[in-house]
Design a protein around this motif. Structure first.
Motif, PDB file in Angstrom:
ATOM      1  N   THR A 116      44.302  53.849  26.909  1.00  7.93           N
ATOM      2  CA  THR A 116      45.356  54.592  26.779  1.00  7.93           C
ATOM      3  C   THR A 116      45.424  54.758  25.231  1.00  7.93           C
ATOM      4  O   THR A 116      45.585  56.033  24.852  1.00  7.93           O
ATOM      5  CB  THR A 116      46.433  54.385  27.485  1.00  7.93           C
ATOM      6  N   SER A 167      51.522  50.773  33.403  1.00  5.26           N
ATOM      7  CA  SER A 167      50.449  50.847  34.269  1.00  5.26           C
ATOM      8  C   SER A 167      50.476  49.670  35.417  1.00  5.26           C
ATOM      9  O   SER A 167      51.339  48.697  35.167  1.00  5.26           O
ATOM     10  CB  SER A 167      48.913  50.363  33.673  1.00  5.26           C
ATOM     11  N   THR A 178      43.465  49.355  31.038  1.00  9.34           N
ATOM     12  CA  THR A 178      43.949  50.757  30.968  1.00  9.34           C
ATOM     13  C   THR A 178      44.873  50.866  29.774  1.00  9.34           C
ATOM     14  O   THR A 178      44.581  51.960  29.401  1.00  9.34           O
ATOM     15  CB  THR A 178      44.946  50.976  32.297  1.00  9.34           C
ATOM     16  N   SER A 179      45.745  49.862  29.314  1.00 10.89           N
ATOM     17  CA  SER A 179      46.574  50.182  28.368  1.00 10.89           C
ATOM     18  C   SER A 179      45.751  50.226  27.103  1.00 10.89           C
ATOM     19  O   SER A 179      46.116  51.216  26.049  1.00 10.89           O
ATOM     20  CB  SER A 179      47.729  49.116  28.259  1.00 10.89           C
ATOM     21  N   ALA A 237      45.650  57.516  32.470  1.00  9.14           N
ATOM     22  CA  ALA A 237      46.515  57.072  31.367  1.00  9.14           C
ATOM     23  C   ALA A 237      48.253  57.424  31.655  1.00  9.14           C
ATOM     24  O   ALA A 237      48.486  58.307  32.078  1.00  9.14           O
ATOM     25  CB  ALA A 237      46.141  57.786  30.169  1.00  9.14           C
ATOM     26  N   SER A 238      49.072  56.518  31.144  1.00  7.22           N
ATOM     27  CA  SER A 238      50.477  56.440  31.296  1.00  7.22           C
ATOM     28  C   SER A 238      51.093  55.544  30.487  1.00  7.22           C
ATOM     29  O   SER A 238      50.404  54.980  29.696  1.00  7.22           O
ATOM     30  CB  SER A 238      50.839  56.479  32.657  1.00  7.22           C
TER      31      SER A 238
END
Length: 335
Positions: A83, A41, A79-80, A37-38
């Motif tokens: 997150t 991505s 991924t987003s 998570a960030s």
């Protein structure tokens, strides 16, 4: 190749935890398909920004020139979503594009022309997962469509809960009017069954039947008339200064100028309204219409992947795709 396994869960028994739950599904993920998570991505293919006080996030597709959906782009979107959903303070999300003239051009054709048969099932599996994750998200999702959304770009918008579309604007001497629709037949392929059925549920059987056969791309007012979008916004329309100021804080730097754009302002206002609805009631209501299609996808996922991979290898399918790519190359060389 092993398929990514996704099994359904009984959401209604877990509504107390809907702020962290998943509508209709409990997923087992392959670790290789997701990065940590960030705020961004896969080399910033997708930008993620959150406003915890408002309970709103923005997922910005950022793959120039057209946000085409490659395997890597799909993974970045997944991924987003993961997150954003992991933050219990966030209840709604705006899906946006860093390109003002293109929301998403759909599937990356390079994934389809003379495909790598090891990569192709992964690619299709990742698109199926977007359907499950976005269409079945606990989040209220709002698509901010400022530019064209053909094919899988239209799919991304339909998978959201609400769609705001620009009526168009004057860009120099050109009049930019975005369009939206599943136009796959014009490329010699067909939209997958689950994507076509999503169009049926969105605009009705007869309208969808015609649109799928003809590969119709709807301009804004026609898209509104058939129910493909929920709101068409003109450049002279504007929300309150509060929306603009909030967007200035929330938007990533690459689209900070969109804070004054009426489409983004309307999308933000809608997301804000969603965020105020008690989540257990909102998610349960979403489940009424979306749980069954998601379960159907899970049940037929492997067969759908096998069908798609077999279909894409036919010469009758490859020929028009190759011709399309050549036409794009010639058009690009003339610029």
């Amino acid at each position: 190749m092993a398929m990514m396994i996704v099994t359904p869960s009984i959401l209604l028994s877990n509504l107390r935890q809907c702020s962290l739950g998943r509508i209709g599904v409990r997923r087992q993920r392959l670790s290789s398909c997701f990065s940590s998570a960030s705020s961004s991505s896969s080399d910033d293919l997708v930008l993620t920004n959150v406003d915890e006080d408002a309970g709103i996030a923005i997922l910005t597709m950022n793959r120039p020139p057209a946000n085409s959906l490659s395997l890597e782009m799909n993974k970045a979107i997944l991924t987003s979503i993961k997150t954003i959903e992991s933050n219990p303070k966030i209840q709604s999300t705006i899906l946006a594009s860093s390109n003002p003239t293109i929301f998403s051009a759909g599937l990356d054709v390079s994934e389809l022309v003379s495909p790598d048969m090891d990569r192709l099932p992964q690619f299709w599996n990742s698109l199926q997962q977007i359907y499950i994750d976005l269409y079945g998200s606990r989040l209220a999702t709002v698509a901010a469509i400022r530019g064209h959304a053909p094919a899988a770009g239209c799919f991304l918008a339909m998978a959201c809960d609400y769609r705001v579309m620009s009526a168009g604007w004057q860009a120099g001497k050109k009049n930019h009017v975005p369009t939206i629709g599943l136009n796959e037949t014009k490329l010699g392929i067909a939209a997958p069954s689950w994507m076509g059925q999503l169009l049926v549920r969105t605009i009705g059987f007869r309208q969808a039947e015609l649109a799928l056969a003809m590969g119709t791309l709807f301009p804004p007012e026609e898209a509104l008339a058939v129910g493909l979008v929920d709101n068409v916004v003109r450049m002279e329309d504007s929300e309150s200064n509060d929306s603009r100021d909030a967007l200035l804080e929330l938007l990533p730097s690459v689209i900070k100028d969109q804070a004054s754009d009426p489409v983004m302002q309307k999308a933000y206002a809608q997301a804000k309204m969603y965020a105020k609805i008690p989540p257990q009631a909102r998610v349960a209501s979403k489940l009424v219409t979306r749980e069954e299609p998601i379960r159907d996808m899970i049940a037929s996922r492997e067969a759908d992947t096998n069908h798609f991979c077999g279909f894409m290898t036919h010469e009758a399918v490859q020929y028009p795709l190759k011709a399309y790519v050549e036409a794009l190359k010639k058009k690009s060389s003339k610029k």
